[in-house]
Every structure is written in structure tokens, then in C-alpha cells.
Motif scaffolding. Structure first.
Motif, PDB file in Angstrom:
ATOM      1  N   UNK A   1      59.553  27.046  45.047  1.00  0.00           N
ATOM      2  CA  UNK A   1      60.602  27.246  44.048  1.00  0.00           C
ATOM      3  C   UNK A   1      60.145  26.754  42.686  1.00  0.00           C
ATOM      4  N   UNK A   2      59.481  25.604  42.683  1.00  0.00           N
ATOM      5  CA  UNK A   2      59.032  25.024  41.413  1.00  0.00           C
ATOM      6  C   UNK A   2      58.152  26.008  40.645  1.00  0.00           C
TER       7      UNK A   2
ATOM      8  N   UNK B   1      57.613  38.098  45.343  1.00  0.00           N
ATOM      9  CA  UNK B   1      58.361  37.724  46.547  1.00  0.00           C
ATOM     10  C   UNK B   1      58.502  38.859  47.551  1.00  0.00           C
ATOM     11  N   UNK B   2      58.155  40.093  47.175  1.00  0.00           N
ATOM     12  CA  UNK B   2      58.338  41.221  48.088  1.00  0.00           C
ATOM     13  C   UNK B   2      59.815  41.442  48.367  1.00  0.00           C
TER      14      UNK B   2
ATOM     15  N   UNK C   1      58.989  36.480  35.480  1.00  0.00           N
ATOM     16  CA  UNK C   1      59.256  37.514  36.494  1.00  0.00           C
ATOM     17  C   UNK C   1      58.868  37.127  37.935  1.00  0.00           C
ATOM     18  N   UNK C   2      59.542  36.141  38.505  1.00  0.00           N
ATOM     19  CA  UNK C   2      59.198  35.750  39.883  1.00  0.00           C
ATOM     20  C   UNK C   2      59.312  36.912  40.874  1.00  0.00           C
ATOM     21  N   UNK C   3      60.148  37.902  40.550  1.00  0.00           N
ATOM     22  CA  UNK C   3      60.347  39.020  41.486  1.00  0.00           C
ATOM     23  C   UNK C   3      59.056  39.796  41.742  1.00  0.00           C
TER      24      UNK C   3
ATOM     25  N   UNK D   1      57.904  29.443  41.303  1.00  0.00           N
ATOM     26  CA  UNK D   1      58.600  30.708  41.052  1.00  0.00           C
ATOM     27  C   UNK D   1      59.628  30.600  39.934  1.00  0.00           C
ATOM     28  N   UNK D   2      60.226  29.423  39.790  1.00  0.00           N
ATOM     29  CA  UNK D   2      61.243  29.293  38.748  1.00  0.00           C
ATOM     30  C   UNK D   2      60.634  28.885  37.406  1.00  0.00           C
ATOM     31  N   UNK D   3      59.328  28.736  37.375  1.00  0.00           N
ATOM     32  CA  UNK D   3      58.661  28.376  36.123  1.00  0.00           C
ATOM     33  C   UNK D   3      58.005  29.591  35.481  1.00  0.00           C
TER      34      UNK D   3
ATOM     35  N   UNK E   1      58.614  32.535  50.826  1.00  0.00           N
ATOM     36  CA  UNK E   1      57.628  32.797  49.776  1.00  0.00           C
ATOM     37  C   UNK E   1      56.397  31.897  49.883  1.00  0.00           C
TER      38      UNK E   1
ATOM     39  N   UNK F   1      60.392  36.972  54.494  1.00  0.00           N
ATOM     40  CA  UNK F   1      59.354  35.953  54.640  1.00  0.00           C
ATOM     41  C   UNK F   1      59.566  34.831  53.634  1.00  0.00           C
TER      42      UNK F   1
END
Ligand code: SF4
Lengths: 621, 239
Positions: free
Chosen positions: A8-9, A21-22, A16-18, A11-13, A4, A2
């Protein structure tokens, strides 16, 4: 995969973005549109903690086996993301589909500890679901709570549409069937809830009327309608062999607290420690079949690739097939690089032998939980561990090469005296003495004994539910007594002592035995910014004290007030298996320091026998 | 026996950091029943090493990890077994036997190549032609491109001309994109974004952290004079 929900802006800030995101191994993917029921399953803490919880994995697997249900997961966004979501009005989403929780049919929240209550409000708030059940419209998800804290759900009752009391495996099918029927027939939310309240184990707070007396105590707790049951009966799995178990558990990318296969060997505990809520609410003890466990172990190691397997239960040593199971695990997996971890094992010849095989003795430590320092105090709490047993176990371990010992105790237990507290230090010293009895050339250096104390919180459905608590200062005074006593021991250099926060204990005490009026303080604390209160770096006691003061909720009413033996408790509407008469009996025995034998030695008629199985009927068929 | 595995990382998996990717592959080896060798001692670990860590946010079709195995199936079967054990976003592309005396991928990596495409909303008002000319003037014409590189402790002057092996403008889906082949490894590691940062400076523009999506194509060994060759070429297919 899916797309997200977050850019990106973002999640990359964030850290632990993981977490958000599933896409983890063994995640269930379905077409959301094809499911009749969309269920968001939430653990209201950070991902790494929530992903480690066995109960969610069991329900996730069980729900998703149904074709008509799509169960997805939700965890608490960490404060960095929380801030962004609030600012940008991003609705909280489920990991699988990345779609907003507010569009789901159900939001199920597992409530494992009291200090997550503000995180529950965060979940609702970020999901853009009204905090109070009564404010939710027809299109909002049904918010359902489960887990140990629901054995007194009252302090958070107004935030939930319904609670599920007991083990999740039993009544969800009935609830889903009802929901589908109601959805099909266009039944209103209110009517659905009223019908749901008639399913065993389902408690709908809005269907009950609560009154308080002039003394502030609960006076009555009555159903509003005739078809609503006066008592809600806890649900238990009695057929452990056919109960569903996830053979393909989810495996997170980031390291979860529980980064291993967890094999649940039994539910419940035979011991009857009087402070332990789990030991009471999961009665009767039910074992799982050892052959089935072997099969699960194999399947789960294969499907996850984990390098460790851990046995889980309240008291693993009491599992009757333990030796066979452990030997099987060692023989089949140990030389394939699989670690075998055995928490909550009693220290004896067998466990030392096993631990010697699977652990590095020099690095590992022995754990004892005597819970109280003196025998008198241990008799009060019915903890069957004696000093002789501890010294015998420690002695054997020391001879075998161990040198680190961890000891866990509670302070603030009912009838506790200064001598009882000092006995904690003395017990630690006796263990050290036992170590130094070993000839110098046979031991390696000093022993290290670590004492940890927590402060006792009386819990509903335990014999100690009548106990009074102390103030935070009094608790710290108790820790000081122990600290001084440690300093006076001959072997003080081998003993380290640390104690828990007292402020948190007091709040836990309020939440554990609170009533519906406590909710206002919780909501105010959340408004003032309380979040992740289970994390010491985020816990702010001042903020809580203000929240209580501003809402007029008196902490001492819940913690310091003596409770009469016949007081009507906010949780008495739940039938948890153990009867109030049994608990009263046990409370009196506690005050007299009389021990009660465990279920295998002698049944003490707690009430759980009517579930018709488990330890109550062992050796009878 | 030494084996080199080539894999790709795409989609949401770009958010999985290097350490977690390693943990992911350790578990994947077990699921795929790869007969990987373990170190000895009380907490044995798999003998496995990665070529060149990929930063969070970057996708790749040319990642490598070297493992030691006790025995092995064919390339074809091993690739299939590993792919059965993958999640969406990770794919195993190759599985090849290395000579016994092969050095680890990590120690021989010298270069990697990338394409950087514009993230929506970050495009600039320059045509392909203008950008091509600018790259020519910035990269091809000068003898030296000296820049100050900040490291954790100090700053040093480096010459991008020596460390950037190729830099050109591409057209991807009608939009300009940049192709870069840069020095990679423990010494002289150049991130492609660093080159573009200086190129943007040259254009009088500021590079935002999110301007580009970075995609790695492959990782190489060798050198600029004798030529670079892909890490995948060093192994032989197992039949
Ligand atoms: S009924 Fe008796 S054996 Fe059964 S759980 Fe209660 S005390 Fe134990």
C-alpha cells in the motif's frame, strides 16, 4: 483477486497505481500452478500504451484458450516506480498473479518501435533476468521477441533467446509443444533453443555466426549447425476467417490510449508505398469476412461496454466491404450512443458522407497523408495520391462544412530537392485557396491547415532500404526550408507548421538498419539512465551520443554510408515474403521516379504470392 | 425515471480513482443493458452522477450513483444484471427508484461514517482503555475543538465539535480501531484522517500517511438535530 506485489505504501505513493494491480474487466484468472507453461506477455512501454495494442490482446486471448498455458501481462514501470523497485530490489511481476516474471517459462516482448529498446533492458533488469541471453541459467525464462522491429532484430539480438518472425497466430503451438516435451525430458536450455530454431518463423540468434569485412560491412551470416535453417521464414495467417480474435478484450480502469473496441478489418496493404515497412512485411493483403466482423463488433461492444468502435487496418478504404460494414455499424449502434471512428480513410464522397453522420464537422479535421509535397517526390515513394485528388477531396469537404485540415509529410526522402520541400508549403496554400473559393457567406471563418513533417527513416524490407540518411543538422535545415516557404505563402495565416525531433530520427535510423554491434551502445545508454526514450520528456540525446562514443559504435556508418545494391544486410537471413529482387527493382524505379501499380491493378510479382492467398488470388475462385 | 444505485468497493479496487470509477460504471451500464438515458447533442453522455467521491486508498460498502433511465427492470433483476457486469471488488448492493422530484445524491449528502484500522506495523503502544479515555477527553469533554484547516488557497479555522458527529474507539480483531461520523459534502467536508491527525497531536504523536486503512460504511443526508438517514432509504424497491 491477487494480493498486490507492491505494498500500500508504494501503491499510494506512485502515479496511477491502477497500472500495476491487474484485475481489469475480462482479465483471465487461472491457477498458476495448474498451467504447464507460464507466459509473461510484455509491451515495453507504459501501461496505457501497452494496453492499447491489439496484437497483445489477440495473443493473450489465444494463449489463454489453451488449458495448459497461463498468459499474463507486464508493462514498463513508470520512472517513479522504476526507482523504488531498483532501490528495494522488488522483482518485476506480472499483473494477473502478481508473481515475479523471473519464475515464468517465457517472457514474450512485443517490439513495436525502435525507441523502446532501453525499456526492454529495463524489463529484463527489473525482472532480475540477466540482460544477455548467453548468461541466462537453466531456470530463467526463455526471452522471446516479436513484432515489426524483429524484421531486423540484430541490434537487440544478444538480449533475446529467440525471436518469432511474423504473425503470432501460427507457430506458437509448435513452440509450446516442443517446450513441454523438453521440460518433461529435462532437456537443457541450449538444446531446447537448437530445436526451437527449426520451427518455422523462429530465429535463435545464438545459432548463427556473424562475420564482418574490413570495410565494416557484414560479410557472412551462417548457421552454426547443419540442422539450423539458413533462412527464417515469416509466418502469416492465411485463413482469416478461422483466425482467433478476442471477443472479450481487456478493459482497463484507467483511460488507455485506445479506449475503444478495435475491429481489424484486414491485414496488409495493396498500395506498395516504398517507404512503408508494414505495407511490405504484411503482404499479401488479406481481408476478413464482413459477416464475421459484424458479429465481432456486436460481441465486443457487449463484452466491454465501450462507447466507441474503431476500424483498424493500414488502409481502411481499400477494404472491399467497407460500405456495408460501416452502414451496419451506424444502423445498429450509432443511436445507442456508440461512436464510430474511422481512421486512415481516404477522403472521398463516401467517407465524407459517413463522417458527416458520425462526427461533429465543426470540431473534426480532415487528414491527408501525401507524405511528399511534389508529384515527382510522390512518384519516387510510390504514393498514389495526386494534388488533384487532394484538392477534390478537400473541396468537397469544405463545401460540406469542414474547415480544418491536417497534412502529413516526410522530409529527407531519397533524391529530395529544395523544390520538393517547398512544394509542401505550396500544396498547403493550394488547399487554402480552394477553401477561400467558397463564397464568404457559405463558409464559416478561416480554414486551419496544419502541416506536420517527420524525417524519413529507411526500414528493412522496403524498397528504400538502400537510402542514405542525413545528419540531425541537415534534417533541421530541411524543416527550415519548409518553414520559410510557409511564410512566403499568400495564405500563410491559415497554415501552421510543426516538425519532429531530428535527434530521435537519427537513432531510429541506426537501430532500424543496425547490426549486432549496435547492442553495446544500447546497453551503455541504459546503464547511463536512458529509459522511455519514446517520450520526449525522458529522451536525452547527449546521453546517447556518449553511449555511442564510449562503445565505439559509429552512428554515421549506419546512417550516412551509401549501401551497394548487392550489400549483405543484417536482416537478409529473414524471408519476409517480398524478394530482394523485387525490392531492388522497386529501389531502381524509385530512383527513376517511376510508379508501380497497386496489387489490385496489376501484380508486380513481389514474391508474396507463394503464401497462396489474399489479394494475389482475388477473383480467381 | 430516476434510479439510485448503491455499490461497494473493496480489495484492490481501492486504487481506482473517482474518475476511473465513473468511467467503469459508464461501461458497466452498457454491459448490463441498463436502459440509461443519454443527454442530447453530438457527443451524448449517460445521465449519471455520484454522491460523494471516495479517495484513492479507501474501501467502502456504501457508495451511491444516481442515473436516469428510460425504462427499467425490477430491483432484483437489475442488481443481478449489474453484478454480472462487475469485476471483483465492485458489487452492486441495491437499485432503487427515486421520486421524480428527488434531488441528486451529490447535492444532499451531509455526512459519512468510517472505520479506521491500523495497518500492520503502525500500531501504537496504548491500550483500548487508554485510547477510550483519550477520545473522551479530546472529543467529548471540550465545548469546541478549533483547528486550522489548510485549503488549496487559504487556511481557515473550523470547529471539529460541530463537524464530527461521532468518534469512538472500537475493537477490531483484537486491535483498537476508530469509528468516525463526519460532515461530508461540498461545504465542510471533513476527512476522517484529519480528525485522527489532530487526535494524534493531542496524544503527542505524529500521524503517518499510512497508519490507517480507511473504510467507509455509508453516506447520509439529514442533519445532527433531526437525525441522519442513509441515501439508500430514499428510494423504493422496484418489483
Ligand atoms: S504477389 Fe502481386 S498481388 Fe500478391 S502481394 Fe505481391 S504484388 Fe501484390
Amino acid at each position: 483477486m491477487s494480493r498486490p506485489a507492491l505494498s500500500d505504501e508504494i501503491l499510494l505513493t506512485i502515479d496511477q497505481p491502477a497500472r500495476y494491480i491487474g484485475g481489469e474487466l475480462n482479465m483471465v484468472e487461472k491457477d498458476p500452478a495448474s498451467a504447464d507453461i507460464r507466459f509473461a506477455m510484455c509491451f515495453p512501454d507504459v501501461y496505457e500504451i501497452g494496453m492499447s495494442h491489439l496484437g497483445i490482446q489477440i495473443l493473450y486471448d489465444m494463449f489463454n484458450r489453451r488449458e495448459d498455458v497461463y498468459c499474463e501481462r507486464v508493462y514498463s514501470p513508470w520512472p517513479d516506480l522504476h526507482k523504488i523497485m531498483k532501490e528495494q530490489h522488488i522483482p518485476l511481476f506480472a499483473l494477473e498473479s502478481q508473481q515475479p516474471v523471473k519464475n515464468f517459462d517465457f517472457l514474450g516482448i512485443t517490439i513495436q518501435y525502435e525507441m523502446c529498446y532501453t525499456n526492454i533492458l529495463q524489463i529484463l533488469d527489473l525482472s532480475q533476468i540477466p540482460l544477455h541471453a548467453e548468461e541466462r541459467g537453466e531456470d530463467m525464462p526463455i526471452v522471446i521477441g516479436g513484432g515489426p522491429c524483429t524484421y531486423n532484430p540484430e541490434p537487440i539480438a544478444e538480449f533475446f533467446d529467440l525471436f518469432y518472425i511474423g504473425e503470432g497466430e501460427i507457430s506458437y503451438d509448435a513452440l509450446f509443444a516442443l517446450y513441454k516435451r523438453c521440460k518433461r525430458d529435462g532437456v537443457k536450455r541450449e538444446d531446447f533453443l537448437r530445436r526451437a530454431a527449426q520451427i518455422p518463423g523462429i530465429y535463435v540468434p545464438s545459432m548463427y555466426e556473424v562475420t564482418y569485412g574490413s570495410d565494416g560491412c557484414l560479410k557472412s551470416f551462417t548457421p552454426k549447425y547443419e540442422d539450423i535453417p539458413a533462412k527464417v521464414e515469416k509466418q502469416l495467417v492465411m485463413d482469416m476467417d478461422d483466425a482467433p480474435y478476442p471477443s472479450k478484450p481487456l478493459v482497463p480502469f484507467i483511460k488507455a490510449t485506445q479506449d475503444r473496441v478495435v475491429l481489424e478489418v484486414q491485414r496488409g496493404c495493396i498500395r506498395g508505398c516504398r517507404f512503408c515497412q508494414a505495407g511490405m512485411i504484411y503482404r499479401p493483403t488479406r481481408e476478413k469476412n464482413v459477416e464475421q466482423l459484424k458479429k465481432y463488433a456486436y460481441e465486443m461492444l457487449k463484452s466491454t461496454g465501450h462507447e466507441e468502435i474503431s476500424l483498424s487496418s493500414l488502409s481502411t478504404s481499400d477494404y472491399s466491404q467497407l460500405e456495408e460494414l460501416v452502414n451496419f455499424l451506424i444502423d445498429n449502434f450509432h443511436d445507442k450512443g456508440v461512436n464510430i471512428s474511422l481512421p486512415s480513410l481516404r477522403i472521398d464522397a463516401f467517407s465524407l458522407d459517413v463522417m458527416g453522420k458520425v462526427q461533429d464537422i465543426k470540431k473534426s479535421s480532415l487528414t491527408f497523408a501525401p507524405e511528399a509535397g511534389s508529384q515527382r517526390m510522390r512518384d519516387v515513394i510510390n504514393k498514389g495520391l495526386t494534388k488533384d485528388i487532394i484538392l477534390e477531396g478537400a473541396g468537397q469537404a469544405f463545401e460540406g462544412g469542414w474547415q480544418k485540415v491536417k497534412l502529413y509529410f516526410m522530409l529527407g526522402l531519397p533524391t529530395e530537392t529544395t523544390e520538393d520541400m517547398q512544394a509542401i508549403a505550396e500544396l498547403a496554400n493550394d488547399i487554402a485557396v480552394r477553401y477561400y473559393e467558397i463564397p464568404k457567406e457559405k463558409r464559416n471563418g478561416k480554414c486551419q491547415i496544419t502541416i506536420s513533417t517527420s524525417f524519413f527513416v529507411p526500414k528493412p524490407f522496403t524498397p528504400l532500404q538502400w537510402a542514405t540518411m542525413c545528419t540531425a543538422d541537415e534534417y533541421l535545415g530541411k524543416a527550415k526550408v519548409v518553414n520559410e516557404a510557409v511564410k512566403n505563402q499568400l495564405n500563410r495565416k491559415s497554415i501552421r507548421y510543426n516538425w519532429h525531433e531530428a535527434d530521435v530520427t537519427v537513432l531510429e535510423g541506426v537501430f532500424a538498419r543496425g547490426d549486432r554491434r549496435v547492442a553495446a551502445a544500447i546497453e551503455r545508454a541504459y546503464e547511463k539512465g536512458a529509459l522511455f526514450d519514446a517520450w520526449s520528456e525522458y529522451f536525452d540525446n547527449e546521453r546517447w551520443l556518449e553511449a555511442f562514443a564510449e562503445t565505439g559504435v559509429d552512428i554515421s556508418f549506419y546512417t550516412l554510408r551509401p549501401r551497394e545494391l548487392d550489400e549483405l544486410f543484417p536482416w537478409d537471413f529473414i524471408d519476409a515474403g517480398v524478394t530482394k529482387e523485387f525490392l531492388q527493382r522497386e529501389w531502381k524505379r524509385a530512383c527513376d521516379g517511376v510508379v508501380t501499380p497497386n496489387c489490385r491493378m496489376n501484380c508486380s510479382g513481389c514474391g508474396a504470392r507463394r503464401y497462396g492467398g489474399g489479394v494475389c488470388f482475388e477473383g480467381q475462385n | 425515471m430516476k434510479v439510485r444505485i448503491k455499490f461497494s468497493k473493496s480489495g484492490n479496487m481501492k486504487f481506482i480513482g473517482h474518475l476511473d470509477t465513473m468511467r467503469y460504471f459508464q461501461k458497466a451500464m452498457r454491459r448490463a443493458d441498463i436502459d440509461i438515458a443519454y443527454s442530447t447533442g453530438f457527443s451524448p453522455h449517460q445521465i449519471m452522477s455520484f454522491a460523494a467521491p471516495l479517495g484513492v486508498g479507501i474501501t467502502s460498502e456504501g457508495e451511491y450513483l444516481d442515473i436516469e433511465v428510460n425504462s427499467t427492470d425490477s430491483t432484483e433483476k437489475s442488481v443481478a444484471a449489474l453484478n454480472d457486469a462487475m469485476v471483483k471488488g465492485f458489487s452492486v448492493l441495491d437499485y432503487r427508484r427515486l421520486p421524480d422530484n428527488a434531488k441528486t445524491a451529490m447535492s444532499i449528502v451531509t455526512c459519512a461514517d468510517y472505520t479506521l484500522t491500523y495497518r500492520e506495523g503502525y500500531e501504537i503502544d496504548r491500550s483500548l482503555e487508554e485510547l477510550r479515555e483519550a477520545v473522551h477527553a479530546f472529543y467529548e469533554v471540550p465545548e469546541k475543538i478549533e483547528i486550522v484547516k489548510q485549503t488549496k488557497k487559504s487556511e481557515k479555522i473550523i470547529d471539529l465539535k460541530q463537524l464530527v458527529y461521532d468518534f469512538k474507539v472500537l475493537e477490531v480483531e483484537g486491535k483498537p480501531a476508530f469509528y468516525l461520523k463526519v460532515s461530508t459534502g461540498s461545504t465542510d467536508n471533513i476527512k476522517p484522517e484529519l480528525v485522527l491527525e489532530h487526535f494524534y497531536k493531542y496524544l503527542g504523536l505524529d500521524l503517518n500517511d499510512f497508519t490507517f486503512r480507511t473504510h467507509r460504511h455509508d453516506v447520509y443526508t439529514g442533519n445532527a438535530t433531526e437525525g441522519f438517514y442513509s441515501l439508500n432509504d430514499m428510494g423504493e424497491i422496484i418489483r
